[in-house]
Design a protein around this motif. Sequence first.
Motif, PDB file in Angstrom:
ATOM      1  N   ARG A  10     -19.467 -14.866  20.489  1.00 38.37           N
ATOM      2  CA  ARG A  10     -18.551 -15.201  21.573  1.00 38.37           C
ATOM      3  C   ARG A  10     -17.336 -14.275  21.591  1.00 38.37           C
ATOM      4  N   ARG A  11     -17.411 -13.166  20.870  1.00 35.86           N
ATOM      5  CA  ARG A  11     -16.242 -12.357  20.674  1.00 35.86           C
ATOM      6  C   ARG A  11     -16.283 -11.066  21.451  1.00 35.86           C
ATOM      7  N   GLY A  12     -15.145 -10.393  21.493  1.00 37.73           N
ATOM      8  CA  GLY A  12     -15.053  -9.100  22.139  1.00 37.73           C
ATOM      9  C   GLY A  12     -15.938  -8.067  21.485  1.00 37.73           C
ATOM     10  N   PHE A  13     -16.356  -8.294  20.225  1.00 37.69           N
ATOM     11  CA  PHE A  13     -17.231  -7.349  19.557  1.00 37.69           C
ATOM     12  C   PHE A  13     -18.516  -7.137  20.339  1.00 37.69           C
ATOM     13  N   THR A  14     -18.925  -8.113  21.154  1.00 38.37           N
ATOM     14  CA  THR A  14     -20.218  -8.006  21.808  1.00 38.37           C
ATOM     15  C   THR A  14     -20.109  -7.798  23.304  1.00 38.37           C
ATOM     16  N   ARG A  15     -18.935  -7.530  23.808  1.00 40.69           N
ATOM     17  CA  ARG A  15     -18.820  -7.286  25.240  1.00 40.69           C
ATOM     18  C   ARG A  15     -19.418  -5.939  25.582  1.00 40.69           C
ATOM     19  N   ALA A 123     -16.700 -23.448   9.926  1.00 44.29           N
ATOM     20  CA  ALA A 123     -17.378 -22.252  10.426  1.00 44.29           C
ATOM     21  C   ALA A 123     -17.737 -22.408  11.898  1.00 44.29           C
ATOM     22  N   MET A 124     -18.207 -23.583  12.286  1.00 46.78           N
ATOM     23  CA  MET A 124     -18.562 -23.807  13.682  1.00 46.78           C
ATOM     24  C   MET A 124     -17.328 -23.798  14.581  1.00 46.78           C
ATOM     25  N   VAL A 125     -16.239 -24.406  14.108  1.00 47.72           N
ATOM     26  CA  VAL A 125     -15.003 -24.407  14.903  1.00 47.72           C
ATOM     27  C   VAL A 125     -14.523 -22.982  15.129  1.00 47.72           C
ATOM     28  N   GLN A 126     -14.539 -22.170  14.058  1.00 46.18           N
ATOM     29  CA  GLN A 126     -14.119 -20.788  14.187  1.00 46.18           C
ATOM     30  C   GLN A 126     -15.035 -20.009  15.129  1.00 46.18           C
ATOM     31  N   SER A 127     -16.327 -20.294  15.085  1.00 43.75           N
ATOM     32  CA  SER A 127     -17.277 -19.579  15.926  1.00 43.75           C
ATOM     33  C   SER A 127     -17.019 -19.803  17.402  1.00 43.75           C
ATOM     34  N   PHE A 128     -16.463 -20.963  17.750  1.00 45.71           N
ATOM     35  CA  PHE A 128     -16.207 -21.268  19.146  1.00 45.71           C
ATOM     36  C   PHE A 128     -14.764 -20.993  19.559  1.00 45.71           C
ATOM     37  N   LYS A 129     -13.963 -20.490  18.639  1.00 49.05           N
ATOM     38  CA  LYS A 129     -12.597 -20.107  18.970  1.00 49.05           C
ATOM     39  C   LYS A 129     -12.594 -18.759  19.676  1.00 49.05           C
ATOM     40  N   ARG A 130     -11.687 -18.605  20.617  1.00 47.70           N
ATOM     41  CA  ARG A 130     -11.572 -17.334  21.317  1.00 47.70           C
ATOM     42  C   ARG A 130     -10.966 -16.256  20.429  1.00 47.70           C
ATOM     43  N   ARG A 131     -10.162 -16.671  19.460  1.00 48.95           N
ATOM     44  CA  ARG A 131      -9.532 -15.728  18.551  1.00 48.95           C
ATOM     45  C   ARG A 131      -9.750 -16.184  17.112  1.00 48.95           C
ATOM     46  N   PRO A 132      -9.817 -15.252  16.177  1.00 53.38           N
ATOM     47  CA  PRO A 132      -9.964 -15.651  14.776  1.00 53.38           C
ATOM     48  C   PRO A 132      -8.733 -16.384  14.277  1.00 53.38           C
ATOM     49  N   VAL A 133      -8.957 -17.436  13.518  1.00 52.24           N
ATOM     50  CA  VAL A 133      -7.882 -18.233  12.927  1.00 52.24           C
ATOM     51  C   VAL A 133      -7.987 -18.097  11.409  1.00 52.24           C
ATOM     52  N   ILE A 137     -10.857 -19.625   8.541  1.00 50.96           N
ATOM     53  CA  ILE A 137     -11.723 -18.736   7.777  1.00 50.96           C
ATOM     54  C   ILE A 137     -11.519 -18.932   6.280  1.00 50.96           C
ATOM     55  N   LEU A 138     -10.258 -18.991   5.855  1.00 48.80           N
ATOM     56  CA  LEU A 138      -9.982 -19.199   4.433  1.00 48.80           C
ATOM     57  C   LEU A 138     -10.373 -20.611   3.992  1.00 48.80           C
ATOM     58  N   GLY A 139     -10.197 -21.591   4.876  1.00 50.04           N
ATOM     59  CA  GLY A 139     -10.633 -22.948   4.561  1.00 50.04           C
ATOM     60  C   GLY A 139     -12.141 -23.012   4.384  1.00 50.04           C
ATOM     61  N   TYR A 140     -12.867 -22.323   5.274  1.00 54.96           N
ATOM     62  CA  TYR A 140     -14.327 -22.256   5.114  1.00 54.96           C
ATOM     63  C   TYR A 140     -14.681 -21.638   3.769  1.00 54.96           C
ATOM     64  N   GLN A 263      -6.088  -8.265  14.503  1.00 50.88           N
ATOM     65  CA  GLN A 263      -6.467  -9.637  14.175  1.00 50.88           C
ATOM     66  C   GLN A 263      -7.981  -9.796  14.063  1.00 50.88           C
ATOM     67  N   GLU A 264      -8.741  -8.926  14.750  1.00 49.44           N
ATOM     68  CA  GLU A 264     -10.192  -9.029  14.717  1.00 49.44           C
ATOM     69  C   GLU A 264     -10.758  -8.722  13.332  1.00 49.44           C
ATOM     70  N   SER A 265      -9.961  -8.129  12.450  1.00 48.88           N
ATOM     71  CA  SER A 265     -10.453  -7.847  11.106  1.00 48.88           C
ATOM     72  C   SER A 265     -10.776  -9.142  10.355  1.00 48.88           C
ATOM     73  N   TRP A 266     -10.091 -10.232  10.705  1.00 43.11           N
ATOM     74  CA  TRP A 266     -10.422 -11.524  10.105  1.00 43.11           C
ATOM     75  C   TRP A 266     -11.830 -11.952  10.505  1.00 43.11           C
ATOM     76  N   LEU A 267     -12.189 -11.671  11.748  1.00 41.35           N
ATOM     77  CA  LEU A 267     -13.526 -12.020  12.212  1.00 41.35           C
ATOM     78  C   LEU A 267     -14.581 -11.201  11.486  1.00 41.35           C
ATOM     79  N   ALA A 268     -14.290  -9.921  11.261  1.00 42.40           N
ATOM     80  CA  ALA A 268     -15.215  -9.074  10.502  1.00 42.40           C
ATOM     81  C   ALA A 268     -15.387  -9.603   9.080  1.00 42.40           C
ATOM     82  N   ALA A 269     -14.282 -10.010   8.456  1.00 39.60           N
ATOM     83  CA  ALA A 269     -14.355 -10.566   7.106  1.00 39.60           C
ATOM     84  C   ALA A 269     -15.188 -11.843   7.076  1.00 39.60           C
TER      85      ALA A 269
END
Length: 292
Positions: A10-15, A123-133, A137-140, A263-269
């Motif tokens: 759902r991220r800009g990585f795949t636009r 993990a599911m909540v983060q996957s549906f977020k528009r931006r990485p939180v 991620i650290l909680g997961y 901020q997208e580096s969190w998504l990559a991590a």
Amino acid sequence: MRSSNPVFSRRGFTRGNDYAGFEAQGARGAQGVPGGIPQGGNPYAQAPRNPYDRPLTAEGMEQMYAAPAAGPAQTGRMTIDDVVTRTGLTLGTLVVGAVLGWVALPDHIGLAGGAAFLAFVLAMVQSFKRRPVPALILGYALFEGVFLGVFSRVYNEAWQGAPVQAVLGTMAIFAGMLVAYRARIIRVTARYQRIGLAVAIGFVLAMVVNLLFAAFGSADGLGLRTGPLGIVFCLIGIALGAFFLSLDFKQVEDGIRGGAPRQESWLAAFGLTLSLVWIYVQLLQLIAILRD
């Protein structure tokens, strides 16, 4: 084409119209699109501007020459250092959780299952977020680590040294895939992704059916976790983990090249951590089958 990694789906990585969502699109122009951003192209690429739209004074030119070169701190774009740092933080949190689970909760299988459930929810909540939180991620990573700590302790008691072997195997697969990707031995194309996604869907369906048979039929289910069939199944799972790693590498490369926000580096991590956890679990199960 969208990535089969759920983190990037759902991220800009795949636009974009291709599998590489951050390919530079500035040369195409942006006819009729507000803001000059090409439709279906790189959301972070800016349309070229005429440098002569605004006259420069002698004082302004001197200030431009005296100013330092724009780096990541000035542009706010993602760099490989950002990805490495965030991935290190995420994996470090995972290790802390694993140590906690191994040392403090060795006999609390129920708590380990609860930690796994919480990790899945985050993990599911983060996957549906528009931006990485980062907190999600650290909680997961923390709760997943607790589960893996208890899970690994159980395996270690039954098969001494199996977790260490699985960790070393995971590191070897990561290094091998990174070298193969950098050397262009592996090329992440649209066809490559379609084949990998088809195999992943079949693998997950087989896992679900096996769990259903284990719950309502025989204890071994379809036998996908024992004997020769279990070995083949685990090898396919490990290959899928390597496939997901290659997608992660491609998404990171495209994000850096296309100027994705830092901020997208969190998504990559997050994506890299998911892939590494998957590989570790599959290796641990394979080692248990082989040593039986």
